[in-house]
Structures are given as C-alpha cells and as structure tokens.
Design an enzyme around this catalytic site. Sequence first.
Site: not given
Ligand code: ADE
Length: 274
Positions: A193, A195
């Site tokens: 992703d 974030d």
């Molecule tokens: N955006 C994110 N922040 C922290 N841990 C994660 N694991 C997968 N995506 C994450």
Amino acid sequence: MAGLTDTEWRRIESPFGQPSDELLFGRLGETQLVFLPRHGRGHRLGPSGINYRANIDALKRAGCTDIISVSACGSFREELPPGCFVIVDQFIDRTFAREKSFFGNGMVAHVSMADPVCPRLGDALEAAATESDIFHVRGGTYLTMEGPQFSTRAESFLYRDWGCSVIGMTNMPEAKLAREAEICYATVAMVTDFDCWHDDHAHVDVEAVLKVLHDNAEKAQKLVAATAPKLAGRRAVCAAGCDRALEVAMITAPESREPDVIANLDAVAGRVLR
Ligand SMILES: Nc1ncnc2[nH]cnc12
Ligand SMILES: CSC[C@H]1O[C@H](OP(=O)(O)O)[C@H](O)[C@@H]1O
C-alpha cells in the site's frame, strides 16, 4: 510451500519465553530451512506482542545461520508501488514498547548496527528476484513503527521527508537481535500500500493489505525457493562479519558478569562466552 520436503513442526524452548509458534523444519533441495510465522499461525500476535527475543533465540538454537525476513510494508515512494519487492539495506527504529536486546545489566554488550543487512543475503535475494522475473528494487530504508494503528497523515509525510522507503511494524528489534545473535539478516519488504500520504490512493487498511499479500504470496514463495540454493554452501565466515559481531561488543569485565544472565545467553553468545 511447494518443493519443501521432510517437513516437521517442532517446539523450541527458549530462556527468553515463548516463540511466536512452533518452527517448521524442512528441506528445499540441499538447503535446510526453518520457517517461523512471526505473528503465529492464525495471526494471533500483534507487532508489540511478539516475543522477538524468544524468536531469534529459538532460530539460533535451531541452527539457523541466515534469516530472510519476509514483511508486508507500506510505501513512501511513487516508484515503489504495491507488488514491488524492496530488498532494504537500512532501518529506522521508532518502536518503544519492546525488549530490544539479549544483553543488559550483568552482561552488557554494544553491537554495531551501521550496516544492519548482510550484503551476501542481499546479493542472493537480488539475483533470485532477477532470475525469477520479480519486480524489485535493491536498497531502501524501512521505518519500524510501534503500531498497531497505522500512521497519521502527519507521520506519513514526516517519514517521507526523512527519506524512508517503506514502513512496517516488525523488523525492529528483529534485525538488532539477529545481529546480537550473530545471525546474518536481510529483509524483503513486499509493498502492499501507499500508507496514507498519496493523493491518488485511499489510506491503508487491512483489507487492502491482505488482498495485495494474497496476490503476491506465490511470488514470495518463488523468491525464497530461488534464494535458498544460493545459500546452501555455507561459507566458513561471513565476509561482512555478521557472524562475529560479538567479538568487539562485550564490555562487562569477566569478574562482574552475572552467572544467571550468562546462562540465558548460551545459544546467542555461547561462542564467545564459553
Ligand atoms: N502502511 C503500513 N504501515 C505499517 N505497517 C504496514 N504493513 C503493511 N502496510 C503498512
Ligand atoms: C496487516 S498490516 C500490518 C502488519 O503487517 C506487517 O506484518 P509483517 O511485518 O509481519 O509482514 C506489519 O509489520 C504489521 O505487523
């Protein structure tokens, strides 16, 4: 995992408490392999609830010389989109609620973390990813947050400004403890992703992470399968010195060392304390 033979789940006892689960022992061609699901089977454990010391101690007791950490991560870079595998070479530790060292009062040690990733493992992962036609990038900084909540938007922008590449919740203190245990360590950060900093993408949630993870599970297995044979012929010593990290780290005078503290270090530091 396809191709993994002679498999057996075995419980390993550790003086540091309960590892996340039993360890799955197996063989991939000529390479002996041990798999430890760091959240436990069924994802019972959150990132702050994992006993990182027990996990690394158990892997050391199991005879592991090399650790490949396979980790789901958010991305801070446009050029590292979901599906990309990042072979990171640096970490920033923002965790605050975890046991971070095997050492302490009674036996103090300070290992170097200047280069936390073993370059030999990084080379093996990079070559395996190239051979397997997996979209990957060599190098990058993994920021470890405490969690379990994901970051605020302000934190996400801050970590981007710091130059971080990816974010996760588990690789610290794992990498520190592996170094203390003189085990070579490398991470494959599987981007799931963006974030919550990216204007064109929704903020991260678990559903989105799991979807990308499932879509990439086969790729991750392919990468491990292609990496394992490259690690089969264990060299006598690690050229980067990961397997000798304690030789220049221990500071407590022999007469001031506490026997009960030393006893717990039999696997992690037995080589240098005997
Ligand atoms: N955006 C994110 N922040 C922290 N841990 C994660 N694991 C997968 N995506 C994450
Ligand atoms: C399910 S998203 C949050 C979770 O995923 C990552 O786990 P891991 O590092 O074990 O792949 C992240 O660090 C969080 O623990």
